[in-house]
Design an enzyme around this catalytic site. Structure first.
Site, short mmCIF file in Angstrom:
data_model
loop_
_atom_site.label_atom_id
_atom_site.label_comp_id
_atom_site.label_asym_id
_atom_site.label_seq_id
_atom_site.Cartn_x
_atom_site.Cartn_y
_atom_site.Cartn_z
N LYS A 242 0.89 -0.09 2.73
CA LYS A 242 2.37 -0.12 2.13
C LYS A 242 2.28 0.14 0.71
O LYS A 242 1.39 -0.27 -0.43
CB LYS A 242 2.92 -1.38 2.21
N ILE B 165 -7.78 -3.41 -3.17
CA ILE B 165 -7.12 -4.05 -1.87
C ILE B 165 -7.94 -3.48 -0.85
O ILE B 165 -8.01 -4.40 0.28
CB ILE B 165 -5.82 -3.20 -1.87
#
Length: 307
Positions: free
Chosen positions: A89, A13
């Site tokens: 998140k 990510i």
């Protein structure tokens, strides 16, 4: 002058989203990275956050792109050292951790940002504005993807605190809580746990809406082929569809906006604004829905899962 930011965690990510977003934003300079197993060329690299905090007092912002289980300790240490913190998140592995971090940020006068990248998809503001003027009759979330494609071999996601299918599902919930003109709450859920795992691989949620609308969500982590990230809304004045995670918006079956992937660029733009004003953005409504699903959910055991 660009602010110096350190990125903690340089996995998939980080490489796919955080690094390009930082590089493209003139408000930020990537000054260091922290990783136990990797490094970046031409960037100061550390194996521990403690070492970075000690040796680089000039870096005032820490962006955490690591799994949720260890995130609290990292964020708490950064805030105690007076650094601003940006949380990938979900912002933590529990609501209590998130509340504690917000209290620490206020105590130390630091910015804290719980990021919900899907909420920053380009079509989300348009959908929110369209729904504001209409009465919602029905909202259906269909969020189905292939965990083997997006999290290959990442067993942490099936461990306690990893959220399982709610790791992607919370993206849909972050959009729903942004576009709805009023709050809803989970009233029933079925959670499908693989026989050998501690978090669910599929889930079905039903919500109670104060206006009487039917609201539901269907999450599945075993869908191969084309992936589905849709939110369909029926109103008293037509239908709205957000597809591809909020990148495509259709009204009454016709595409009205098709955008590019600017989610993480928008996140870092927002973080720059927050740091400039020493603000805090810790909306936890998506995570509250997940916590309620675990509290209310009926557990169903399904076939074992292996990567």
């Amino acid at each position: 002058m660009a602010r110096k930011v350190a990125l903690v965690g340089i996995g998939k990510i980080a490489r796919d989203q955080h690094l390009p977003a930082i590089a493209a934003n003139p408000d930020w300079e990537l000054a260091a990275v922290v990783s136990r197993n990797a490094s970046l060329e031409d960037v100061d690299s550390f194996t521990t956050l403690e070492e970075l905090l000690e040796k680089r007092p000039d870096i005032d912002t820490i962006s955490l792109a690591i799994p949720p289980q260890p995130r609290f300790d990292y964020a708490a240490a950064a805030l105690a050292a007076g650094r601003h913190v940006m949380l990938e998140k979900p912002p933590g592995q529990s609501l209590a951790e998130c509340h504690a971090l917000e209290a620490a940020a206020r105590e130390h006068g630091c910015t804290l940002f719980a990021t919900w990248h899907s909420r920053y998809a380009d079509c989300v503001p348009d959908a929110k504005a369209w729904l504001k003027e209409r009465r919602i009759k029905r909202l259906v979330i269909t969020w189905k993807e292939d965990v083997r494609k997006w999290h290959p071999g990442q067993d942490w996601i099936f461990e306690p605190g990893g959220l399982g299918v709610f790791d992607p599902g919370i993206n849909a919930l972050s959009i729903m809580t942004e576009i709805l003109p009023h709050a809803v709450h989970v009233s029933a859920a079925t959670l499908e746990f693989p026989a050998n795992r501690d978090t669910p691989i599929a889930a079905q949620l039903t919500f109670t809406d104060p206006t009487g609308a039917e609201v539901s969500a269907d999450f599945d982590w075993l869908q191969e082929g084309p992936q589905t990230w849709d939110i369909d809304v029926e109103t008293d004045e037509g239908t709205l569809k957000l597809a591809n995670g909020g990148a495509v918006m259709s009204v009454n079956g016709s595409v009205v906006k098709q955008a590019s992937d600017h989610e993480y660029a928008n996140l870092y733009k927002r973080m720059a604004e927050l740091v400039q004003n020493c603000g805090i953005d810790m909306d936890l409504s998506p995570m509250t829905h997940v916590a309620d699903a675990f509290t209310l959910g009926r557990r169903k055991t399904v076939a074992a899962f292996e990567f």
